[in-house]
Design a protein around this motif. Structure first.
Motif, short mmCIF file in Angstrom:
data_model
loop_
_atom_site.label_atom_id
_atom_site.label_comp_id
_atom_site.label_asym_id
_atom_site.label_seq_id
_atom_site.Cartn_x
_atom_site.Cartn_y
_atom_site.Cartn_z
N GLY A 180 15.13 -1.88 -66.88
CA GLY A 180 15.12 -0.59 -67.56
C GLY A 180 14.04 -0.42 -68.60
O GLY A 180 13.96 0.62 -69.24
N ALA A 225 10.97 10.67 -67.54
CA ALA A 225 11.47 9.89 -68.67
C ALA A 225 10.67 10.29 -69.92
O ALA A 225 9.94 11.29 -69.91
CB ALA A 225 11.32 8.39 -68.38
N LYS A 238 11.55 3.22 -71.65
CA LYS A 238 12.91 2.80 -71.34
C LYS A 238 13.56 3.88 -70.49
O LYS A 238 13.63 5.03 -70.90
CB LYS A 238 13.71 2.57 -72.63
CG LYS A 238 13.20 1.42 -73.48
CD LYS A 238 14.07 1.21 -74.71
CE LYS A 238 13.58 0.03 -75.54
NZ LYS A 238 14.42 -0.19 -76.75
N THR A 239 14.02 3.52 -69.31
CA THR A 239 14.58 4.50 -68.38
C THR A 239 15.53 3.83 -67.40
O THR A 239 15.43 2.63 -67.15
CB THR A 239 13.45 5.21 -67.60
OG1 THR A 239 14.02 6.10 -66.64
CG2 THR A 239 12.56 4.22 -66.89
N SER A 240 16.43 4.61 -66.86
CA SER A 240 17.34 4.09 -65.84
C SER A 240 16.70 4.09 -64.46
O SER A 240 17.26 3.56 -63.51
CB SER A 240 18.62 4.93 -65.81
OG SER A 240 18.31 6.30 -65.52
N ILE A 241 15.53 4.70 -64.35
CA ILE A 241 14.83 4.75 -63.06
C ILE A 241 14.31 3.36 -62.70
O ILE A 241 13.72 2.67 -63.53
CB ILE A 241 13.65 5.74 -63.13
CG1 ILE A 241 14.17 7.15 -63.44
CG2 ILE A 241 12.86 5.74 -61.83
CD1 ILE A 241 13.08 8.15 -63.73
N LYS A 242 14.51 2.96 -61.47
CA LYS A 242 14.06 1.65 -61.01
C LYS A 242 12.59 1.74 -60.62
O LYS A 242 12.25 2.00 -59.46
CB LYS A 242 14.91 1.17 -59.84
CG LYS A 242 14.58 -0.25 -59.41
CD LYS A 242 15.47 -0.70 -58.26
CE LYS A 242 15.11 -2.13 -57.83
NZ LYS A 242 15.96 -2.59 -56.70
#
Length: 254
Positions: A180, A225, A238-242
């Motif tokens: 993340g 993001a 910082k992101t939830s995207i993979k």
């Protein structure tokens, strides 16, 4: 005019910030009192170079190298404006994909100054104008010198504002220290990105090109993001995207 491939954000042939351009001397039309003898040309040319550099998308040819090549080829500035063959030749010798031709009209009055700037971007492979930018700045002051200085400073901001949506800042994801969290590298990172900035994340995919009958790499958006921070080693997201190494982050218009 159509937007050049580097601005379409689609073809990923090489890291996007490696595109090279050269900015020729600005052609200036002056409407100034006789007592003002300052040469505005170098200052405006520097402002144009700075505006393109600030996107992080381009490497700008040094003035000394540009002048040396023009002298070696015995080229005049007018030839670059009116002769397509000269544009191609100049680009080949400089190793520049794009040639930037700025013109400016400066009007200095008793208490105000105005600059109208036109910037053409030529593709040196085809000699065609692929992008045109216009910017205008004015300033009023009791001091003529202060008015001129303020106007020259503002024209850079105006030009950057119209260039940024066409050539948005980009950086390549190079490391993920933990799930993340991603680091991305870019030229001119301090000028191009800032904390809280909205970005989109792009990955490369092979897409069938019907014109060529082959697959070509294209950048495809996978999510959005914000920049968490800008550090000496690059941009932190910082992101939830993979996301993965080699993908691109791109600044979105504010």
């Amino acid at each position: 005019a159509s937007t050049p491939p580097v601005a379409k954000k689609r073809v990923l042939e090489s890291p996007v910030w490696t595109q090279t351009l050269a900015v020729v001397d600005t052609k200036v039309t002056r409407m100034t009192p006789d007592r003002i003898t300052e040469d505005f040309e170098p200052t405006i040319t520097e402002r144009v170079e700075s505006s393109f550099q600030s996107t992080g998308r381009f490497e700008v040819v040094e003035r000394g190298r540009l002048d040396a090549v023009r002298k070696e080829l015995q080229l005049t500035s007018d030839a670059l404006w009116f002769d397509p063959a000269t544009v191609v030749r100049m680009g080949r010798f400089l190793g520049a994909r794009y040639l930037v031709l700025p013109t400016a009209r400066i009007e200095v009055g008793a208490i105000s100054t105005r600059i109208d700037l036109l910037v053409k971007v030529l593709d040196t492979e085809t000699a065609r104008t692929v992008q045109t930018f216009t910017a205008r700045a004015s300033s009023s002051s009791l001091s003529t010198n202060s008015s001129i200085t303020a106007c020259l400073d503002r024209i850079r901001l105006e030009l950057r504002a119209v260039i940024a949506p066409v050539y948005p800042a980009q950086a390549m994801i190079v490391h993920s220290p933990q799930p993340g969290v991603f680091w991305a590298e870019a030229n001119q990172v301090w000028q191009s990105f800032y904390p809280g900035q909205k970005i989109r994340i792009l990955k490369s995919e092979d897409v069938f090109n019907s014109a060529k009958g082959t697959n070509s790499p294209f950048l495809v958006e996978v999510g959005r993001a914000r920049v968490n921070s800008v550090e000496p080693f690059g941009v932190v997201v910082k992101t939830s995207i993979k996301a993965e190494e080699g993908w691109i982050i791109e600044a979105l218009p504010q």
